[in-house]
Design a protein around this motif. Structure first.
Motif, PDB file in Angstrom:
ATOM      1  N   LEU A  41      -6.407 -10.325   9.101  1.00  0.00           N
ATOM      2  CA  LEU A  41      -5.980  -8.964   8.750  1.00  0.00           C
ATOM      3  C   LEU A  41      -6.756  -8.422   7.557  1.00  0.00           C
ATOM      4  O   LEU A  41      -7.158  -7.263   7.547  1.00  0.00           O
ATOM      5  CB  LEU A  41      -4.481  -8.939   8.451  1.00  0.00           C
ATOM      6  CG  LEU A  41      -3.905  -7.596   7.995  1.00  0.00           C
ATOM      7  CD1 LEU A  41      -4.005  -6.549   9.101  1.00  0.00           C
ATOM      8  CD2 LEU A  41      -2.460  -7.760   7.554  1.00  0.00           C
ATOM      9  N   GLU A  86       6.299   0.415   3.195  1.00  0.00           N
ATOM     10  CA  GLU A  86       5.001   0.727   3.783  1.00  0.00           C
ATOM     11  C   GLU A  86       4.102   1.148   2.642  1.00  0.00           C
ATOM     12  O   GLU A  86       4.543   1.843   1.725  1.00  0.00           O
ATOM     13  CB  GLU A  86       5.126   1.816   4.841  1.00  0.00           C
ATOM     14  CG  GLU A  86       5.886   1.339   6.057  1.00  0.00           C
ATOM     15  CD  GLU A  86       6.005   2.384   7.153  1.00  0.00           C
ATOM     16  OE1 GLU A  86       5.379   3.468   7.034  1.00  0.00           O
ATOM     17  OE2 GLU A  86       6.720   2.115   8.124  1.00  0.00           O
ATOM     18  N   HIS A  91      -8.801  -3.969   2.897  1.00  0.00           N
ATOM     19  CA  HIS A  91      -9.540  -5.012   3.593  1.00  0.00           C
ATOM     20  C   HIS A  91     -10.711  -5.453   2.716  1.00  0.00           C
ATOM     21  O   HIS A  91     -11.172  -4.699   1.851  1.00  0.00           O
ATOM     22  CB  HIS A  91     -10.049  -4.437   4.926  1.00  0.00           C
ATOM     23  CG  HIS A  91     -10.679  -5.436   5.830  1.00  0.00           C
ATOM     24  ND1 HIS A  91     -12.015  -5.743   5.769  1.00  0.00           N
ATOM     25  CD2 HIS A  91     -10.159  -6.197   6.831  1.00  0.00           C
ATOM     26  CE1 HIS A  91     -12.296  -6.643   6.691  1.00  0.00           C
ATOM     27  NE2 HIS A  91     -11.178  -6.932   7.358  1.00  0.00           N
ATOM     28  N   TRP A  98      -3.050   1.500   6.079  1.00  0.00           N
ATOM     29  CA  TRP A  98      -1.612   1.603   5.882  1.00  0.00           C
ATOM     30  C   TRP A  98      -0.973   0.362   6.495  1.00  0.00           C
ATOM     31  O   TRP A  98      -1.312  -0.049   7.608  1.00  0.00           O
ATOM     32  CB  TRP A  98      -1.103   2.873   6.557  1.00  0.00           C
ATOM     33  CG  TRP A  98       0.263   3.305   6.137  1.00  0.00           C
ATOM     34  CD1 TRP A  98       1.357   3.420   6.948  1.00  0.00           C
ATOM     35  CD2 TRP A  98       0.703   3.704   4.841  1.00  0.00           C
ATOM     36  NE1 TRP A  98       2.437   3.857   6.222  1.00  0.00           N
ATOM     37  CE2 TRP A  98       2.064   4.045   4.930  1.00  0.00           C
ATOM     38  CE3 TRP A  98       0.076   3.795   3.603  1.00  0.00           C
ATOM     39  CZ2 TRP A  98       2.819   4.468   3.843  1.00  0.00           C
ATOM     40  CZ3 TRP A  98       0.816   4.222   2.515  1.00  0.00           C
ATOM     41  CH2 TRP A  98       2.168   4.555   2.634  1.00  0.00           C
ATOM     42  N   ALA A  99      -0.052  -0.270   5.757  1.00  0.00           N
ATOM     43  CA  ALA A  99       0.565  -1.508   6.235  1.00  0.00           C
ATOM     44  C   ALA A  99       2.060  -1.511   5.940  1.00  0.00           C
ATOM     45  O   ALA A  99       2.515  -0.905   4.974  1.00  0.00           O
ATOM     46  CB  ALA A  99      -0.083  -2.710   5.551  1.00  0.00           C
ATOM     47  N   ARG A 100       2.797  -2.209   6.769  1.00  0.00           N
ATOM     48  CA  ARG A 100       4.206  -2.483   6.508  1.00  0.00           C
ATOM     49  C   ARG A 100       4.255  -3.882   5.897  1.00  0.00           C
ATOM     50  O   ARG A 100       3.614  -4.805   6.396  1.00  0.00           O
ATOM     51  CB  ARG A 100       5.025  -2.455   7.793  1.00  0.00           C
ATOM     52  CG  ARG A 100       6.501  -2.837   7.555  1.00  0.00           C
ATOM     53  CD  ARG A 100       7.352  -2.753   8.808  1.00  0.00           C
ATOM     54  NE  ARG A 100       7.453  -1.347   9.206  1.00  0.00           N
ATOM     55  CZ  ARG A 100       7.142  -0.882  10.409  1.00  0.00           C
ATOM     56  NH1 ARG A 100       6.705  -1.691  11.335  1.00  0.00           N
ATOM     57  NH2 ARG A 100       7.276   0.401  10.690  1.00  0.00           N
ATOM     58  N   ALA A 101       4.991  -4.012   4.805  1.00  0.00           N
ATOM     59  CA  ALA A 101       5.138  -5.306   4.141  1.00  0.00           C
ATOM     60  C   ALA A 101       6.616  -5.688   4.129  1.00  0.00           C
ATOM     61  O   ALA A 101       7.468  -4.873   3.806  1.00  0.00           O
ATOM     62  CB  ALA A 101       4.607  -5.225   2.714  1.00  0.00           C
ATOM     63  N   PHE A 119       2.796  -9.111   6.637  1.00  0.00           N
ATOM     64  CA  PHE A 119       2.136  -7.805   6.638  1.00  0.00           C
ATOM     65  C   PHE A 119       1.790  -7.416   8.063  1.00  0.00           C
ATOM     66  O   PHE A 119       1.458  -8.254   8.895  1.00  0.00           O
ATOM     67  CB  PHE A 119       0.842  -7.851   5.808  1.00  0.00           C
ATOM     68  CG  PHE A 119       1.099  -7.922   4.339  1.00  0.00           C
ATOM     69  CD1 PHE A 119       1.206  -6.775   3.577  1.00  0.00           C
ATOM     70  CD2 PHE A 119       1.246  -9.146   3.710  1.00  0.00           C
ATOM     71  CE1 PHE A 119       1.452  -6.837   2.222  1.00  0.00           C
ATOM     72  CE2 PHE A 119       1.495  -9.226   2.342  1.00  0.00           C
ATOM     73  CZ  PHE A 119       1.598  -8.071   1.605  1.00  0.00           C
ATOM     74  N   GLU A 120       1.870  -6.116   8.297  1.00  0.00           N
ATOM     75  CA  GLU A 120       1.550  -5.582   9.617  1.00  0.00           C
ATOM     76  C   GLU A 120       0.754  -4.302   9.423  1.00  0.00           C
ATOM     77  O   GLU A 120       1.193  -3.385   8.720  1.00  0.00           O
ATOM     78  CB  GLU A 120       2.859  -5.288  10.350  1.00  0.00           C
ATOM     79  CG  GLU A 120       2.715  -4.652  11.686  1.00  0.00           C
ATOM     80  CD  GLU A 120       4.065  -4.299  12.300  1.00  0.00           C
ATOM     81  OE1 GLU A 120       4.052  -3.716  13.386  1.00  0.00           O
ATOM     82  OE2 GLU A 120       5.111  -4.565  11.683  1.00  0.00           O
ATOM     83  N   ARG A 121      -0.420  -4.258  10.000  1.00  0.00           N
ATOM     84  CA  ARG A 121      -1.243  -3.055   9.923  1.00  0.00           C
ATOM     85  C   ARG A 121      -0.609  -1.973  10.784  1.00  0.00           C
ATOM     86  O   ARG A 121      -0.224  -2.223  11.924  1.00  0.00           O
ATOM     87  CB  ARG A 121      -2.663  -3.350  10.402  1.00  0.00           C
ATOM     88  CG  ARG A 121      -3.585  -2.171  10.220  1.00  0.00           C
ATOM     89  CD  ARG A 121      -4.997  -2.515  10.620  1.00  0.00           C
ATOM     90  NE  ARG A 121      -5.819  -1.337  10.450  1.00  0.00           N
ATOM     91  CZ  ARG A 121      -6.967  -1.323   9.826  1.00  0.00           C
ATOM     92  NH1 ARG A 121      -7.452  -2.432   9.327  1.00  0.00           N
ATOM     93  NH2 ARG A 121      -7.653  -0.211   9.708  1.00  0.00           N
TER      94      ARG A 121
END
Length: 190
Positions: A41, A86, A91, A98-101, A119-121
């Motif tokens: 990621l 969020e 990178h 933008w990511a969700r943590a 984490f999720e992009r």
């Protein structure tokens, strides 16, 4: 019995390492361990992140500080030890995304002592507190990555003059005096 326990620990370690969910274990915001999906990621090799502050993955020190303060405050009062938000992350290539943590503390009395984060992009553009049009949100995502109006226009297949108009509206709505301030204000939008 000890052999079964050892086998179970090996399986747990393997599950963490190959999980498709990008995960990191932190101790006082220092990255202690992470899985392969997390490295993918963010675009780093294991040795580049080991024992580093998670600050390395934020677009700015101000963002790192603000999110740290907010999450620590929340975790001190959370009954379940969980925190979610969020935010922008960065990178290894310099691209801001933008990511969700989602974080969970294993030490509620000192929340940052030991935490697990996922984490999720996010594919969608952020949901700012100011009223931006979908096109302004789209253009702002390119602005934070340092693209010029002409480069944004080529990417979006629109006129560079149209991009200039949207960028000008962004500057006005965010009350930015120059490009650096515009980028900063886009990054810290919540």
């Amino acid at each position: 019995m000890t052999e079964n326990l050892s086998h179970l620990e090996d399986l747990e370690r393997l599950a963490f390492r190959v999980s498709p969910a990008p995960q990191v274990i932190t101790g006082h915001r220092r990255m202690l361990d992470f899985n392969e999906a997390f490295l993918t990621l963010f675009g780093y090799q294991r040795e580049e992140l080991a024992e580093q502050l998670i600050l390395k993955l934020y677009p700015s020190h101000a963002d790192y500080q603000a999110i740290g303060d907010r999450s620590l405050s929340w975790l001190r009062h959370a009954r379940n030890g969980a925190y979610s938000d969020e935010r922008f992350m960065q990178h290894q290539s310099g691209e801001v995304f933008w990511a969700r943590a989602n974080g969970y503390t294993l030490t509620p009395d000192d929340p940052f002592q030991l935490m697990v984060w996922h984490f999720e992009r996010m594919d969608r553009v952020f949901n700012p507190t100011v009223n931006l049009t979908p096109r302004e949100r789209e253009i702002s995502a390119h602005v934070v990555n340092g693209l010029s109006c002409k480069e944004i226009a080529r990417k979006l297949s629109i006129s560079h003059r149209t991009v200039e108009v949207h960028r000008s509206r962004l500057m006005k709505k965010l009350q930015a005096k120059n490009s650096a301030e515009l980028v900063s204000k886009i990054i810290v939008l919540r």
